[in-house]
Structures are given as structure tokens and as C-alpha cells.
Design a protein around this motif. Structure first.
Motif, PDB file in Angstrom:
ATOM      1  N   ASP A  97       0.802  -1.221   0.000  1.00 37.03           N
ATOM      2  CA  ASP A  97       0.000   0.000   0.000  1.00 37.03           C
ATOM      3  C   ASP A  97       0.837   1.274   0.000  1.00 37.03           C
ATOM      4  O   ASP A  97       0.301   2.365   0.233  1.00 37.03           O
ATOM      5  N   HIS A 100      -0.501   4.228  -2.073  1.00 42.10           N
ATOM      6  CA  HIS A 100      -1.841   4.781  -1.864  1.00 42.10           C
ATOM      7  C   HIS A 100      -1.785   6.262  -1.508  1.00 42.10           C
ATOM      8  O   HIS A 100      -0.857   6.738  -0.856  1.00 42.10           O
ATOM      9  N   GLY A 104      -7.519   7.531   1.283  1.00 44.63           N
ATOM     10  CA  GLY A 104      -7.877   6.208   0.795  1.00 44.63           C
ATOM     11  C   GLY A 104      -8.215   6.174  -0.681  1.00 44.63           C
ATOM     12  O   GLY A 104      -7.644   6.894  -1.502  1.00 44.63           O
ATOM     13  N   HIS A 105      -9.184   5.337  -1.017  1.00 46.69           N
ATOM     14  CA  HIS A 105      -9.550   5.154  -2.422  1.00 46.69           C
ATOM     15  C   HIS A 105     -10.190   6.405  -3.009  1.00 46.69           C
ATOM     16  O   HIS A 105     -10.189   6.582  -4.232  1.00 46.69           O
ATOM     17  N   GLU A 108      -7.396   8.243  -4.531  1.00 44.82           N
ATOM     18  CA  GLU A 108      -6.921   7.525  -5.703  1.00 44.82           C
ATOM     19  C   GLU A 108      -7.837   7.757  -6.903  1.00 44.82           C
ATOM     20  O   GLU A 108      -7.351   7.947  -8.024  1.00 44.82           O
ATOM     21  N   ARG A 109      -9.154   7.748  -6.680  1.00 41.82           N
ATOM     22  CA  ARG A 109     -10.079   7.976  -7.788  1.00 41.82           C
ATOM     23  C   ARG A 109      -9.861   9.350  -8.426  1.00 41.82           C
ATOM     24  O   ARG A 109      -9.938   9.504  -9.649  1.00 41.82           O
ATOM     25  N   HIS A 123      -2.125   2.532  -8.082  1.00 38.66           N
ATOM     26  CA  HIS A 123      -1.388   2.542  -6.811  1.00 38.66           C
ATOM     27  C   HIS A 123      -0.299   1.473  -6.748  1.00 38.66           C
ATOM     28  O   HIS A 123       0.677   1.633  -6.005  1.00 38.66           O
ATOM     29  N   TYR A 320     -19.360   1.101   2.973  1.00 38.94           N
ATOM     30  CA  TYR A 320     -18.578   1.985   2.106  1.00 38.94           C
ATOM     31  C   TYR A 320     -19.432   3.060   1.452  1.00 38.94           C
ATOM     32  O   TYR A 320     -18.909   4.125   1.098  1.00 38.94           O
TER      33      TYR A 320
END
Length: 397
Positions: A97, A100, A104-105, A108-109, A123, A320
Motif C-alpha cells: 500500500d 496509496h 484512501g480510495h 486515488e479515484r 497505486h 462503504y
């Protein structure tokens, strides 16, 4: 390790490092990789990067560092049972990770979208950039100078990137290959069409197990879930019933921990049994056989995989995408997007990053410097930069 299986990775047979080092009298090559990762700046930053719940929401929720440590412990457990090299499994788990982003995600998006004109953002590729280029601690080279086997595991722990004919493999057939595959410094070709070692595969499935277990635990403590809500859920529902029948008088908090224990244990034991059978059926005798097996060998049994998929779907819908999670996610995405746009337009990056940005010869190079800088940020640092540049700070409500 003399007691490892014939198909385990052997540190004495490693393809080595890009930059030669003398032998260590006390550590194997994979142990040295593990230690270099733990002592890296990028590893320490994981303690202030979001897993699911943002940093401000509580000090006891998982972050990227605690998640990574849990993955590492599970990867070692699986590797030990399969008689693999535990140190290589741990090194891959500890580094998986490092690429990253903050938040978090969600972060990344944003970088995936912003970097789309310049090859996108991945990542796993970013983790390789961290350990081969961006860490700048050593006097003689950039990066951590890890062994070929650890670099291979970081890149391919989820499987190959291309087929033997060069076409994209798996998810990359839909998403396209990430940028940077032609710029991965290693002691030898990382062989994008082969599978990674069993040790790397153990780290990958450990990541799945850790996600399932600790996201349930954090969601229960955050009040997003109750044990009653888990009762009909695949895999964990029967465990809830068992725990309540056996410990009817203990607090829900203790019952929840008993459920988590059972989930981790049953998942790991299933992987060990299924993987042992896969290795035997495939006739695997060497580490090279693993790379050419044509399939992942360390994974859940078919029955367990079906239940895990049902659990993941439940978590996606109930945790989520919960409003109390999504509201701060949207705000954090706005932060990352604003930072990227500002740096790209002004080249106003601090410290050495400003020097790199000023010297970037093309927009492509500038965008990559910007993505490297933002991906390395912790959540608090990203918020501080946002406050410095825009005189505002999200309240995450």
C-alpha cells in the motif's frame, strides 16, 4: 530457510538488486528488504493515511499502517503453513500500500481521473515508484534497492498484467495498462505476463481477509452496523449466531471481537487448505513452476469465495456507501482535486518538489511530479496544504 518447500522462493537464489550490496552475515536478502521497507519514510506516512474512516473520525479506527501490519501478520501465517519464505511474504505485504494516496480510495479515484490525459494513476505502479525512485535516503542511489522478487510481488501480487501475446490481462483488458510499465528499474525484466511468487499471492489474499475482518470491526464500533444486521450476511451470519449462543451474557463489544476472530481464522484456514490442494494438483515443484502455472494458486476455496463475495457486497452497500462515510469522502475528493489543479497550473510545490516541478520539461512530466507529490501526502498534510493555498479547511460533516 532450509525447512521451506521446494516451490518456495529462495533468498540465496534471488535475481538480486539493481545496485549490488555486500552479503549480510545475519539476514537473508528478503529480510533486508523487509527492514528497508519498515525504515522508509513512505511506510511511516501510512499511519496518517485513511483506510475507510477518515483520520479525524477517531484514533482507534484502522489506518493504512495498522491495516498493513494486519496484512503482514496474516501473510506470514499463510506462508508458514505452506512452507514458503515468510520474510518475502512479509516484505510484499508491508509494501503493497505504499503507493496509496491520502484519503484512501477517494484520493486515488481523483488522481486516476486527473492523470487520465497522462497515462492515469495506479497505486501498484506508484508503490514501485516509491521504492525504486521517490524514497531518497541512501547515499548511492534513489529508492530502497529491493530485490527482484519483492519488486515482482509489489507489481503482480494480484496477477499478471499482460497475456503471453502482450494483450492486457484481467482487469487491464477493460481499464487499459497503467502508465509507467516501461520505466520500472529492477535487476532483471519483471516479466509482466507471468504470475508472482506464492509468497506474493499469500500477501494478496491476506489483504482481502484483513479488509473483510477489520472493516466489519470498525463499522460496528462506528455504529454503522450492529450484530443483528450481520445475522443474515453470508459467512459472518452463522458466526454471529454461534457466538451469541455460546456467550449470551457478554457485552456486544466482546461478542463482536469473537466474530472477528472466527472470521479471520476460518478464512486463513480455508486459504491454506485450498492452496495446498492447488499446489499439489498443479504439480508445482519449483518457484518457477508457480510463475508459469497459468492461474493463481493461493486463494479461497470456491465455496468460501462465494461467501466472501456476498460479504463484500454487503459491506459495499451498508458501510462503504453509508451517508456518514460518503459525505467526508466527497469533501476529501474536492481537496485532492483542488490541490492537483493548483499545482499543475502554478508549479507552486514546496521544497524539493518545487524544484522538480520547475525543471519538468513537459506537461506530462509536470503532471507526474504533481501526482507523485500528492500521492505521498498524509491526510493531515493534504489538509494543511489546502488551508495554506485556499484559506479554508473542510469540517468533514
Amino acid at each position: 530457510m532450509s525447512d521451506t518447500a521446494p516451490y518456495a522462493s529462495k533468498p540465496e537464489q534471488s535475481l538480486g538488486r539493481l545496485y549490488g550490496t555486500g552479503p549480510s552475515p545475519t539476514r537473508s536478502e528478503f529480510q533486508r528488504d523487509r527492514d528497508r521497507i519498515i525504515h522508509s519514510t513512505a511506510f511511516r506516512r501510512l499511519q496518517h493515511k485513511t483506510q475507510v474512516f477518515l483520520h479525524h473520525e477517531g484514533r482507534h479506527f484502522r489506518n493504512r499502517l495498522t491495516h498493513t501490519l494486519e496484512v503482514s501478520q496474516m501473510a506470514r501465517s499463510i506462508a508458514r503453513a505452506l512452507r514458503l519464505d515468510e520474510d518475502l511474504a512479509e516484505a510484499v505485504a508491508l509494501s503493497h500500500d505504499l503507493g496509496h494516496t491520502p484519503f484512501g480510495h477517494a484520493g486515488e479515484r481523483v488522481l486516476q481521473g486527473k492523470m487520465a490525459p497522462w497515462g492515469g494513476f495506479d497505486h501498484n505502479i506508484q508503490a514501485l515508484r516509491v521504492v525504486t525512485r521517490l524514497e531518497n535516503r541512501y547515499a548511492e542511489h534513489d529508492g530502497l534497492n529491493l530485490t527482484w522478487e519483492t519488486l515482482e510481488g509489489i507489481l503482480k501480487h494480484n496477477g499478471p498484467l499482460i497475456n503471453a501475446d502482450g494483450t492486457p490481462f484481467g482487469k487491464y483488458a477493460l481499464e487499459g495498462l497503467p502508465a509507467g510499465l516501461d520505466d520500472l528499474p529492477a535487476s532483471a525484466d519483471l516479466r509482466l505476463s507471468t504470475f508472482a511468487s506464492l509468497e506474493a499471492q499469500a500477501a494478496a489474499v491476506a489483504d482481502d481477509i484483513a479488509y473483510n475482518a477489520h472493516d466489519i470491526d470498525d463499522a460496528l464500533r462506528a455504529g454503522l452496523l450492529t450484530l443483528d444486521a450481520l445475522a443474515p450476511v453470508p459467512l459472518v451470519g452463522p458466526m454471529v449466531a454461534e457466538v451469541r449462543a455460546r456467550y449470551p451474557e457478554v457485552s456486544p463489544k466482546r461478542q463482536a471481537h469473537e466474530v472477528q476472530r472466527r472470521l479471520i481464522t476460518s478464512s486463513i484456514e480455508d486459504v491454506i487448505a485450498a492452496s495446498s490442494a492447488n499446489i499439489a494438483t498443479a504439480g508445482i515443484e519449483t518457484a518457477e513452476d508457480v510463475r508459469h502455472a497459468g492461474t493463481t494458486l493461493v486463494h479461497f476455496s470456491r465455496a468460501m469465495a462465494t461467501q466472501v463475495q456476498g460479504l463484500k457486497q454487503f459491506l459495499f452497500e451498508q458501510v462503504y456507501r453509508h451517508p456518514s462515510v460518503m459525505a467526508p469522502v466527497r469533501q476529501s475528493q474536492d481537496v485532492v482535486a483542488a490541490l492537483f489543479d493548483h499545482y499543475l497550473a502554478t508549479r507552486d510545490l514546496p521544497e524539493r518538489w518545487g524544484t522538480l516541478a520547475a525543471a519538468a520539461p513537459t506537461q506530462d512530466d509536470l503532471a507526474r511530479v504533481t501526482a507523485d507529490f500528492i500521492a505521498g501526502m498524509t491526510d493531515p498534510y493534504a489538509l494543511d496544504e489546502y488551508a495554506r493555498l485556499f484559506d479554508a479547511r473542510p469540517e468533514f460533516r
